[in-house]
Design a protein around this motif. Structure first.
Motif, PDB file in Angstrom:
ATOM      1  N   PRO A  96     -13.150  -8.572  10.479  1.00 13.86           N
ATOM      2  CA  PRO A  96     -13.129  -9.856  10.430  1.00 13.86           C
ATOM      3  C   PRO A  96     -12.234 -10.510   9.310  1.00 13.86           C
ATOM      4  CG  PRO A  96     -15.293  -9.787  11.221  1.00 13.86           C
ATOM      5  CD  PRO A  96     -14.613  -8.857  10.637  1.00 13.86           C
ATOM      6  N   GLY A  97     -11.013 -11.677   9.378  1.00 13.88           N
ATOM      7  CA  GLY A  97     -10.049 -11.777   8.619  1.00 13.88           C
ATOM      8  C   GLY A  97      -9.336 -10.354   7.984  1.00 13.88           C
ATOM      9  N   MET A  98      -9.310  -9.475   7.969  1.00 15.35           N
ATOM     10  CA  MET A  98      -8.944  -7.861   7.537  1.00 15.35           C
ATOM     11  C   MET A  98      -7.415  -8.061   7.633  1.00 15.35           C
ATOM     12  SD  MET A  98      -9.210  -6.017   5.204  1.00 15.35           S
ATOM     13  CE  MET A  98     -11.347  -6.127   4.649  1.00 15.35           C
ATOM     14  N   MET A  99      -5.727  -9.115   7.190  1.00 12.02           N
ATOM     15  CA  MET A  99      -4.942  -8.409   7.146  1.00 12.02           C
ATOM     16  C   MET A  99      -4.115  -7.431   6.362  1.00 12.02           C
ATOM     17  SD  MET A  99      -4.295 -10.966   8.246  1.00 12.02           S
ATOM     18  CE  MET A  99      -5.452 -11.699   9.017  1.00 12.02           C
ATOM     19  N   GLY A 100      -4.750  -5.971   5.645  1.00 15.62           N
ATOM     20  CA  GLY A 100      -4.102  -5.404   4.968  1.00 15.62           C
ATOM     21  C   GLY A 100      -4.842  -4.519   3.401  1.00 15.62           C
ATOM     22  N   LEU A 101      -4.667  -4.359   3.237  1.00 16.15           N
ATOM     23  CA  LEU A 101      -4.691  -3.304   1.848  1.00 16.15           C
ATOM     24  C   LEU A 101      -4.530  -3.703   0.640  1.00 16.15           C
ATOM     25  CD1 LEU A 101      -4.427   0.289   3.188  1.00 16.15           C
ATOM     26  CD2 LEU A 101      -6.316  -0.836   2.814  1.00 16.15           C
ATOM     27  N   ARG A 102      -5.628  -3.384  -0.972  1.00 18.42           N
ATOM     28  CA  ARG A 102      -4.846  -4.384  -1.611  1.00 18.42           C
ATOM     29  C   ARG A 102      -5.263  -3.164  -2.594  1.00 18.42           C
ATOM     30  NH1 ARG A 102      -6.715  -6.694  -6.772  1.00 18.42           N
ATOM     31  NH2 ARG A 102      -4.110  -7.020  -7.873  1.00 18.42           N
ATOM     32  N   TRP A 103      -4.345  -2.413  -3.580  1.00 20.83           N
ATOM     33  CA  TRP A 103      -6.062  -2.059  -5.181  1.00 20.83           C
ATOM     34  C   TRP A 103      -4.257  -2.351  -6.095  1.00 20.83           C
ATOM     35  CZ3 TRP A 103      -4.383   0.701  -0.968  1.00 20.83           C
ATOM     36  CH2 TRP A 103      -5.797   1.908  -0.055  1.00 20.83           C
ATOM     37  N   ALA A 104      -5.161  -2.437  -7.412  1.00 22.27           N
ATOM     38  CA  ALA A 104      -4.461  -2.358  -8.819  1.00 22.27           C
ATOM     39  C   ALA A 104      -4.466  -1.387  -9.396  1.00 22.27           C
ATOM     40  CB  ALA A 104      -5.726  -3.439  -9.841  1.00 22.27           C
ATOM     41  N   LEU A 105      -4.994  -0.294  -9.140  1.00 21.58           N
ATOM     42  CA  LEU A 105      -4.900   0.946  -9.793  1.00 21.58           C
ATOM     43  C   LEU A 105      -4.541   1.450 -11.445  1.00 21.58           C
ATOM     44  CD1 LEU A 105      -2.160   2.153  -6.935  1.00 21.58           C
ATOM     45  CD2 LEU A 105      -5.119   2.291  -7.140  1.00 21.58           C
ATOM     46  N   LEU A 106      -5.635  -0.058 -11.135  1.00 23.67           N
ATOM     47  CA  LEU A 106      -5.884  -0.065 -13.209  1.00 23.67           C
ATOM     48  C   LEU A 106      -7.533   0.776 -13.578  1.00 23.67           C
ATOM     49  CD1 LEU A 106      -4.861  -3.515 -13.661  1.00 23.67           C
ATOM     50  CD2 LEU A 106      -3.468  -1.327 -14.291  1.00 23.67           C
ATOM     51  N   TYR A 107      -7.642   1.186 -12.886  1.00 23.06           N
ATOM     52  CA  TYR A 107      -8.720   2.442 -13.558  1.00 23.06           C
ATOM     53  C   TYR A 107      -9.183   3.394 -13.614  1.00 23.06           C
ATOM     54  CZ  TYR A 107      -9.411  -2.925 -12.792  1.00 23.06           C
ATOM     55  OH  TYR A 107      -9.517  -4.216 -12.775  1.00 23.06           O
ATOM     56  N   GLY A 108      -9.951   3.672 -14.356  1.00 21.21           N
ATOM     57  CA  GLY A 108     -10.027   5.699 -14.496  1.00 21.21           C
ATOM     58  C   GLY A 108      -9.168   6.232 -14.192  1.00 21.21           C
ATOM     59  N   GLU A 109      -8.544   7.158 -13.252  1.00 17.68           N
ATOM     60  CA  GLU A 109      -7.967   7.953 -12.974  1.00 17.68           C
ATOM     61  C   GLU A 109      -7.178   7.475 -12.546  1.00 17.68           C
ATOM     62  OE1 GLU A 109      -7.537  11.440 -14.014  1.00 17.68           O
ATOM     63  OE2 GLU A 109      -8.624  10.584 -15.314  1.00 17.68           O
ATOM     64  N   GLN A 110      -7.198   6.297 -11.597  1.00 14.25           N
ATOM     65  CA  GLN A 110      -6.322   5.834 -11.136  1.00 14.25           C
ATOM     66  C   GLN A 110      -4.375   5.530 -10.840  1.00 14.25           C
ATOM     67  OE1 GLN A 110      -7.927   2.151  -9.470  1.00 14.25           O
ATOM     68  NE2 GLN A 110      -9.432   2.695  -7.884  1.00 14.25           N
TER      69      GLN A 110
END
Length: 276
Positions: A96-110
């Motif tokens: 429900p409601g899902m359009m796509g993907l999002r990450w900030a990629l600011l944390y840990g090893e990201q």
């Protein structure tokens, strides 16, 4: 004019304190957010689950979109560190409601993982599935450009104006020319979210007018999306709205372009049937 905020957060817990200057509150519900939206005339919000402090926020967003389908959609996420999660991508939009993907990629090893290619399994899978992906690419523009060029059918969004995260004034626009060069890639759009946080000046943030104008000119009204990230803004939600609708003359006096920037363009880009 219908207004969609391109980035809002809700959460039900804080396993760590909210980062990035966000409100230091234990929870923020969809209902609380709707009250604030009603006060300023924001019709809908695109939820970005803050999994860094609420690991259950993706499920919370789905419940909000299920309960208020005409008010919320979602750019969801899963732990990107685990390549086995590629199995989650087929059928992702069936939620429900899902359009796509999002990450900030600011944390840990990201931050290292995005640059050294350990997350490169995501892009072809999302491209095949037709999922737009939003990233805080201002901190890895060179890698982001490679992703966009290598996967031309993948719709991508650069978060927070593409400026240098957690900086202000001149420091924030350090990589502006590099950002503008990416605009020639037709599969890339920019969320003009969080703009007030890049200035130490008071409203209406005069030192941001020229950089925003340059970004708008490069990407155009179909690929330049207004939004707030309201829970960390140094101003009111109303000021975030009027900053774009009243204070930027190159946008204010062009009704069709302003309507695209304030919601229509975003809805089209992510495939949100919002009734425009």
């Amino acid at each position: 004019m219908k207004i969609i905020d391109a980035q809002v957060h809700i959460w039900s817990q804080t396993v760590i304190p909210p980062g990035g200057g966000h409100r230091q509150v234990p929870s923020l519900s969809a209902e609380e957010l709707l009250v604030e939206m009603a006060e300023v005339g924001v019709d809908a919000g695109l939820i970005h689950p803050p999994a860094s402090w609420d690991p259950t926020s993706n499920a919370l967003a789905i419940e909000a979109a299920k309960k208020y389908p005409d008010r919320f959609a979602i750019m969801g996420q899963f732990p990107p560190e685990n390549p086995d999660n590629v199995r989650l991508i087929p059928g992702w939009r069936n939620q429900p409601g899902m359009m796509g993907l999002r990450w900030a990629l600011l944390y840990g090893e990201q931050p290292k993982m995005i640059v050294d290619g350990r997350l490169d399994w995501i892009w072809p899978a999302a491209e095949k599935e037709g999922l737009p992906v939003s990233l805080q690419a201002g901190v890895f523009l060179r890698k982001f450009r490679w992703i966009a060029e290598t996967h031309p059918a993948l719709k991508l969004i650069i978060d927070h104006c593409g400026l240098k995260v957690l900086t202000r004034d001149v420091d924030a626009i350090e990589h502006l020319d590099e950002l503008l060069a990416i605009a020639k890639l037709p599969n890339v759009a920019v969320k003009a979210t969080g703009a007030p946080a890049y200035s130490t000046q008071p409203y209406p943030y005069k030192n941001l007018h020229e950089p925003l104008h340059r970004i708008y000119d490069a990407f155009g009204p179909d690929r330049f999306f207004w939004g707030t990230d309201i829970t960390r803004m140094p101003c009111t939600w109303r000021q975030c709205v009027t900053f774009f609708t009243e204070e930027l003359p190159w946008l204010r006096d062009h009704d069709q372009e302003l309507e695209k920037v304030m919601g229509r363009g975003l809805a089209k880009w992510i495939g949100w049937d919002f009734g425009f």
